[in-house]
Design an enzyme around this catalytic site. Structure first.
Site, short mmCIF file in Angstrom:
data_model
loop_
_atom_site.label_atom_id
_atom_site.label_comp_id
_atom_site.label_asym_id
_atom_site.label_seq_id
_atom_site.Cartn_x
_atom_site.Cartn_y
_atom_site.Cartn_z
N ASP A 208 0.88 -1.18 0.00
CA ASP A 208 0.00 0.00 0.00
C ASP A 208 0.91 1.22 0.00
OD1 ASP A 208 -2.13 2.00 0.71
OD2 ASP A 208 -3.30 0.22 1.20
N GLY A 234 4.55 1.69 -1.62
CA GLY A 234 4.74 2.22 -2.97
C GLY A 234 3.39 2.52 -3.58
N PHE A 236 0.71 1.69 -6.59
CA PHE A 236 0.40 0.68 -7.60
C PHE A 236 0.25 1.26 -9.00
CE2 PHE A 236 -3.85 0.57 -5.08
CZ PHE A 236 -4.37 1.70 -5.70
N HIS A 254 -12.66 -0.66 -7.47
CA HIS A 254 -13.84 0.22 -7.56
C HIS A 254 -13.53 1.68 -7.27
CE1 HIS A 254 -15.44 0.35 -3.11
NE2 HIS A 254 -14.15 0.54 -3.16
C1 SAM Z 1 -10.95 1.47 -0.15
S1 SAM Z 1 -9.39 1.16 0.57
C2 SAM Z 1 -9.43 -0.62 0.69
C3 SAM Z 1 -8.53 -1.12 1.78
C4 SAM Z 1 -8.54 -2.64 2.02
N1 SAM Z 1 -8.13 -3.37 0.86
C5 SAM Z 1 -9.89 -3.12 2.51
O1 SAM Z 1 -10.52 -3.95 1.88
O2 SAM Z 1 -10.33 -2.63 3.57
C6 SAM Z 1 -8.28 1.43 -0.80
C7 SAM Z 1 -6.83 1.24 -0.46
O3 SAM Z 1 -6.03 1.58 -1.63
C8 SAM Z 1 -4.88 2.26 -1.16
N2 SAM Z 1 -4.29 3.07 -2.24
C9 SAM Z 1 -4.79 4.19 -2.79
N3 SAM Z 1 -3.96 4.68 -3.72
C10 SAM Z 1 -2.91 3.82 -3.76
C11 SAM Z 1 -1.73 3.77 -4.56
N4 SAM Z 1 -1.48 4.70 -5.49
N5 SAM Z 1 -0.87 2.74 -4.37
C12 SAM Z 1 -1.12 1.78 -3.43
N6 SAM Z 1 -2.23 1.77 -2.65
C13 SAM Z 1 -3.10 2.79 -2.82
C14 SAM Z 1 -5.40 3.11 -0.03
O4 SAM Z 1 -4.36 3.58 0.82
C15 SAM Z 1 -6.36 2.15 0.65
O5 SAM Z 1 -5.72 1.40 1.64
#
Ligand code: SAM
Length: 345
Positions: A208, A234, A236, A254
């Protein structure tokens, strides 16, 4: 085409009354959110208390607090016992911190930045762009990166809502066939913790943003799973680490529009070996006129991130464009499905 009206609750009400109930939904959201933020349900954990006593402790205006709790007691949140005394109900119990099934952080979250962004829904419908960015001058994840208190509420809220989804996925899908599973966009790591807890031979990678993965690492170490996980920070959009034979993303795809979702999935493709598995834990939207919270969650994505909820066909096309074949959609006991894709050669 046949049409069908969406059934609304309380059919004994007149059309006008039903419409008014829907129209005042924002009043209800704010009232619940304020009670959650004040921690009223926690203060009633040991039994009924007078509103004056609560107001003194909470440093709020007693008559205004009474009016708030009286309104909520009309909706089965709190029970008014007379003499301005209130007790918890099964619904308000769920506003307590840390109890099983608690939605306290979700209630707080939905009354804050989310609420303000929803106030600009017209902007999003007019432009197709997330209102959040227009209001706050940056994307939601950049915002949380700079606002640790709001970020903490958000990630706790995600954990509250996701817990049931995660456990349902662990029950519905056999993760034991993998050697190493990477959770991309892992949040505070609850999903990987649940999966590793149920599959003692499995190892994992948490991935994340750096500011988020730090918390996930601590959470998994506290649960005695530290030896079995690596944590990597990092974005994604730039890369996804290699080394796992399968990758899971829960409520991640989503958050993004198709172009961004394909960029993420292509980086996952690069990180997996040929034949590797990608698993998306997401809502799958049903067809027309079916009342489904996913259709409102889809609007929430429009307003907050510019993302969207998708149908099975839309997931199939998305995965295909990133080099994966959609193999199966597995229903779970929660509102999310496990969408399984296999990486092509
Ligand atoms: C809606 S949350 C879902 C968290 C977890 N997977 C869950 O089911 O509770 C989206 C996740 O994507 C991560 N995220 C957003 N942009 C990101 C990026 N550019 N690279 C890596 N992770 C990212 C956020 O920090 C967050 O933890």
């Amino acid at each position: 085409m046949t049409t069908q009206t969406i059934p609304l609750d309380r059919p004994e009400l007149t059309l006008e009354q039903r419409l008014m109930r829907l129209l005042t939904g924002n009043w209800v959201t704010q009232a619940i959110s304020v009670a959650a933020e004040l921690g009223v349900a926690d203060r009633l954990a040991d039994g009924a208390r007078s509103c004056d006593e609560l107001a003194q402790e909470l440093k709020v205006q007693p008559v205004a607090l009474y009016r708030l709790l009286r309104a909520l007691a009309g909706m089965e949140l709190f029970c008014e016992l007379g003499d301005r005394t209130f007790a918890n109900t099964p619904l308000s119990e769920r506003l307590r911190s840390g109890v099983p099934g608690s939605l306290r952080n979700t209630a707080i979250m939905l009354g804050q930045e989310h609420y303000r962004a929803w106030g600009e829904l017209l902007t999003s419908v007019s432009t197709g762009d997330p209102a959040f960015e227009r209001m706050f001058g940056m994307g939601v994840f950049e915002y949380f990166d700079q606002q640790p208190v709001a970020a903490d509420v958000f990630h706790r809220a995600m954990g509250e809502q996701a817990r049931r989804t995660h456990l349902a996925a662990v029950e519905a899908y056999d993760f034991s066939r993998f050697g190493k599973l990477m959770d991309v966009g892992c949040g505070h790591g609850e999903l990987l913790a649940a999966i590793l807890g149920a599959n003692p031979d499995l190892h994992g990678i948490l991935f994340d943003l750096p500011s988020v993965v730090r918390h996930a690492r601590v959470a998994l170490t506290e649960r005695g799973l530290g030896e079995r996980v690596e944590s990597i920070g990092g974005s994604f959009f730039e890369w996804v680490p290699a080394g796992a034979d399968a990758c899971i993303m829960s409520s991640v795809i989503h958050d993004w529009d198709d172009r961004q979702a394909i960029d993420i999935l292509r980086n996952v493709y690069e990180a997996l070996p040929p034949g590797g598995t990608v698993l998306l834990l997401e809502r799958v939207l049903p067809g027309p006129n079916v009342a489904d919270l996913g259709k409102l969650a889809d609007l929430n994505m429009l307003v907050m991130t510019g993302g969207m909820e998708r149908t099975e066909d839309e997931f199939r096309v998305l995965l295909k464009q990133a080099g994966f074949e959609l193999e199966r959609v597995i229903a779970t006991k929660s509102s999310s499905c496990v969408i399984e894709g296999v990486r092509g050669e």
